[in-house]
Design a protein around this motif. Sequence first.
Motif, PDB file in Angstrom:
ATOM      1  N   HIS A  45      -4.264  -2.234  32.137  1.00 12.42           N
ATOM      2  CA  HIS A  45      -5.116  -1.120  31.746  1.00 12.42           C
ATOM      3  C   HIS A  45      -4.464  -0.282  30.652  1.00 12.42           C
ATOM      4  N   THR A  46      -3.139  -0.131  30.727  1.00 14.98           N
ATOM      5  CA  THR A  46      -2.436   0.649  29.707  1.00 14.98           C
ATOM      6  C   THR A  46      -2.445  -0.080  28.379  1.00 14.98           C
ATOM      7  N   ASN A  47      -2.248  -1.405  28.417  1.00 18.79           N
ATOM      8  CA  ASN A  47      -2.163  -2.195  27.188  1.00 18.79           C
ATOM      9  C   ASN A  47      -3.517  -2.581  26.614  1.00 18.79           C
ATOM     10  N   GLU A  48      -4.574  -2.269  27.344  1.00 19.42           N
ATOM     11  CA  GLU A  48      -5.894  -2.739  26.954  1.00 19.42           C
ATOM     12  C   GLU A  48      -6.296  -2.249  25.563  1.00 19.42           C
ATOM     13  N   LEU A  49      -5.906  -1.036  25.209  1.00 18.22           N
ATOM     14  CA  LEU A  49      -6.254  -0.469  23.907  1.00 18.22           C
ATOM     15  C   LEU A  49      -5.048  -0.409  22.989  1.00 18.22           C
ATOM     16  N   GLN A  50      -4.110  -1.334  23.179  1.00 19.00           N
ATOM     17  CA  GLN A  50      -2.931  -1.402  22.319  1.00 19.00           C
ATOM     18  C   GLN A  50      -2.832  -2.780  21.682  1.00 19.00           C
ATOM     19  N   ALA A  51      -2.445  -2.788  20.413  1.00 19.36           N
ATOM     20  CA  ALA A  51      -2.339  -4.041  19.666  1.00 19.36           C
ATOM     21  C   ALA A  51      -1.030  -4.746  19.992  1.00 19.36           C
ATOM     22  N   ASP A  52      -0.948  -6.016  19.596  1.00 15.59           N
ATOM     23  CA  ASP A  52       0.294  -6.772  19.797  1.00 15.59           C
ATOM     24  C   ASP A  52       1.455  -6.126  19.050  1.00 15.59           C
ATOM     25  N   LEU A  53       1.190  -5.667  17.830  1.00 10.28           N
ATOM     26  CA  LEU A  53       2.185  -4.938  17.037  1.00 10.28           C
ATOM     27  C   LEU A  53       1.521  -3.716  16.415  1.00 10.28           C
ATOM     28  N   THR A  54       2.216  -2.597  16.417  1.00 15.36           N
ATOM     29  CA  THR A  54       1.722  -1.383  15.775  1.00 15.36           C
ATOM     30  C   THR A  54       2.756  -0.927  14.754  1.00 15.36           C
ATOM     31  N   VAL A  55       2.311  -0.682  13.540  1.00 17.09           N
ATOM     32  CA  VAL A  55       3.188  -0.300  12.431  1.00 17.09           C
ATOM     33  C   VAL A  55       3.028   1.188  12.164  1.00 17.09           C
ATOM     34  N   TYR A  56       4.155   1.920  12.131  1.00 13.99           N
ATOM     35  CA  TYR A  56       4.172   3.344  11.823  1.00 13.99           C
ATOM     36  C   TYR A  56       5.108   3.591  10.638  1.00 13.99           C
ATOM     37  N   PRO A  57       4.933   4.710   9.930  1.00 10.43           N
ATOM     38  CA  PRO A  57       5.928   5.083   8.910  1.00 10.43           C
ATOM     39  C   PRO A  57       7.205   5.535   9.605  1.00 10.43           C
ATOM     40  N   THR A  64       1.275   5.165   3.335  1.00 10.09           N
ATOM     41  CA  THR A  64       0.417   4.813   2.198  1.00 10.09           C
ATOM     42  C   THR A  64       0.372   3.292   2.058  1.00 10.09           C
ATOM     43  N   ILE A  65      -0.838   2.745   2.115  1.00  8.09           N
ATOM     44  CA  ILE A  65      -1.016   1.292   2.080  1.00  8.09           C
ATOM     45  C   ILE A  65      -1.882   0.932   0.883  1.00  8.09           C
ATOM     46  N   SER A  66      -1.321   0.181  -0.031  1.00  8.57           N
ATOM     47  CA  SER A  66      -2.071  -0.253  -1.208  1.00  8.57           C
ATOM     48  C   SER A  66      -2.932  -1.463  -0.867  1.00  8.57           C
ATOM     49  N   GLU A  67      -3.876  -1.779  -1.725  1.00 11.29           N
ATOM     50  CA  GLU A  67      -4.723  -2.947  -1.517  1.00 11.29           C
ATOM     51  C   GLU A  67      -3.904  -4.225  -1.572  1.00 11.29           C
ATOM     52  N   GLU A  68      -2.887  -4.235  -2.427  1.00  7.56           N
ATOM     53  CA  GLU A  68      -2.006  -5.407  -2.551  1.00  7.56           C
ATOM     54  C   GLU A  68      -1.245  -5.640  -1.235  1.00  7.56           C
ATOM     55  N   LYS A  84      -6.342  -0.759  10.036  1.00  4.70           N
ATOM     56  CA  LYS A  84      -5.682   0.507   9.688  1.00  4.70           C
ATOM     57  C   LYS A  84      -6.293   1.621  10.526  1.00  4.70           C
ATOM     58  N   PHE A  85      -5.486   2.614  10.863  1.00  2.00           N
ATOM     59  CA  PHE A  85      -5.992   3.715  11.676  1.00  2.00           C
ATOM     60  C   PHE A  85      -5.361   5.040  11.250  1.00  2.00           C
ATOM     61  N   ILE A  86      -6.042   6.110  11.627  1.00  5.19           N
ATOM     62  CA  ILE A  86      -5.545   7.479  11.435  1.00  5.19           C
ATOM     63  C   ILE A  86      -5.608   8.170  12.789  1.00  5.19           C
ATOM     64  N   GLU A  87      -4.546   8.884  13.121  1.00  7.05           N
ATOM     65  CA  GLU A  87      -4.448   9.477  14.446  1.00  7.05           C
ATOM     66  C   GLU A  87      -3.893  10.892  14.344  1.00  7.05           C
ATOM     67  N   TYR A 213      -2.853   6.495   5.668  1.00  5.47           N
ATOM     68  CA  TYR A 213      -3.174   6.155   7.054  1.00  5.47           C
ATOM     69  C   TYR A 213      -2.028   6.572   7.967  1.00  5.47           C
ATOM     70  N   SER A 214      -2.287   6.526   9.254  1.00  2.00           N
ATOM     71  CA  SER A 214      -1.222   6.785  10.232  1.00  2.00           C
ATOM     72  C   SER A 214      -0.440   5.522  10.554  1.00  2.00           C
ATOM     73  N   GLY A 215      -1.100   4.373  10.396  1.00  2.00           N
ATOM     74  CA  GLY A 215      -0.423   3.116  10.679  1.00  2.00           C
ATOM     75  C   GLY A 215      -1.373   1.939  10.678  1.00  2.00           C
ATOM     76  N   ILE A 216      -0.859   0.809  11.140  1.00  2.00           N
ATOM     77  CA  ILE A 216      -1.626  -0.437  11.184  1.00  2.00           C
ATOM     78  C   ILE A 216      -1.443  -1.064  12.560  1.00  2.00           C
ATOM     79  N   GLU A 217      -2.540  -1.561  13.123  1.00  2.00           N
ATOM     80  CA  GLU A 217      -2.481  -2.312  14.376  1.00  2.00           C
ATOM     81  C   GLU A 217      -2.749  -3.777  14.078  1.00  2.00           C
ATOM     82  N   ILE A 218      -1.909  -4.648  14.633  1.00  2.00           N
ATOM     83  CA  ILE A 218      -1.938  -6.069  14.275  1.00  2.00           C
ATOM     84  C   ILE A 218      -2.151  -6.932  15.515  1.00  2.00           C
ATOM     85  N   LYS A 219      -3.070  -7.864  15.414  1.00  2.00           N
ATOM     86  CA  LYS A 219      -3.291  -8.857  16.460  1.00  2.00           C
ATOM     87  C   LYS A 219      -2.630 -10.159  16.026  1.00  2.00           C
TER      88      LYS A 219
END
Length: 387
Positions: A45-57, A64-68, A84-87, A213-219
């Motif tokens: 239940h705790t991990n249900e809304l969490q990605a496999d990897l989460t990237v933070y600054p 800041t994430i460029s298109e490239e 990408k997400f903002i929190e 952004y605040s970070g990136i969530e990766i599956k």
Amino acid sequence: MISKSSSNAINIITWIASIGIIISTLALFVVLSVFSGLREFSLSHTNELQADLTVYPNKGKILTISEEQSQKIKIIEGVENHSKFIEEKALLLYNNKETIATLKGVDSNYTKVIPIKNNLYVGEWLKTKSPQVVIGYGIAHKLSVGLYDYSNVFQIYMPRAGKGTINNPEKAFIKQNVIPTGIYSVNEDIDLKYMYSTIDLAQKTLELKANDYSGIEIKLSENADEETVREVLHTIFDNQIEIKNKIELNDALYKMLNTENLVVYLIFTLVMIIALFNLIGSIIMIILEKKNNLKTLFNLGVTIKELRHIFLFQGCLLTLSSSLIGLFLGIIVVLLQQQFALIKITSTLAYPVQFELKNIMIVLLTIGILGYLASYISSRVVKEKTL
């Protein structure tokens, strides 16, 4: 030596020792299985809304994430999708009620990374570029929120960095009117914590640039190498990021669950040690009863070491046979609970148990070591001067 004793007292003590080992083995395995089930239940239940990897600054709140860079993430081997997400924390006002929650702005890929739609309690998910929000059941209950309620305004207040003054307190906050279109339900903590919006609305509310952004969530894909993915991500962002997996995001919870598991294991191991005192007493009494037989064997040339091995083997054999019976009964209990939910926490929720091979190994290793030590200690009673 392992034949039925002529003394009923010794037979009774031996049976008590055997039953004690059976019960303590069964109890240890069942308790370990229960804690495995509780851990799996809590983390699912705790991990249900969490990605496999989460990237933070690694510095500040904005990445800041460029298109490239975004395109490079797409082609990383092992990355199935990313979002990408903002929190940011916000004050929520509705119909003269208020609460604090975390506004999480997400892009259109979010539902491909996190299966949030499976947890929608009522309503629908966000539409792109709209002032819509999806709130947790706890927030909805606390504010008495209705969906698509145009008669009462749902407002978000976000602090404006460095702009507030005592004379103009209104300038200290950014106000945004939104419309709740869905309610999700995961667990009590999460339902009270998050409110979802589109990423455009979150950027507008926080007055951020389009690529902030605040970070990136990766599956990750099924056979992905997490370490390789981490290395590539660090290269793309010039080591200016911090990456966490589900375990690292829930480090405190994992530590708490592991500590509880260890404490319970030690308690039931102590119970097993107490049960093995009966084994020691049983073997010592058999040694005393067979004293004349042992003296005869010693006179015929059998060494003290060999005599001790007889009782060491007898103790280990009794421990092994009793522990296997207890383990077998424990496995039956766990499988019955998994299959038929015999014991329930509530009328609809069965007590969680998890059958794991590692628990079998832990029980066998524990009883094996303790049983050997108990048999070894009792066998040391055989000495030349006592024959």
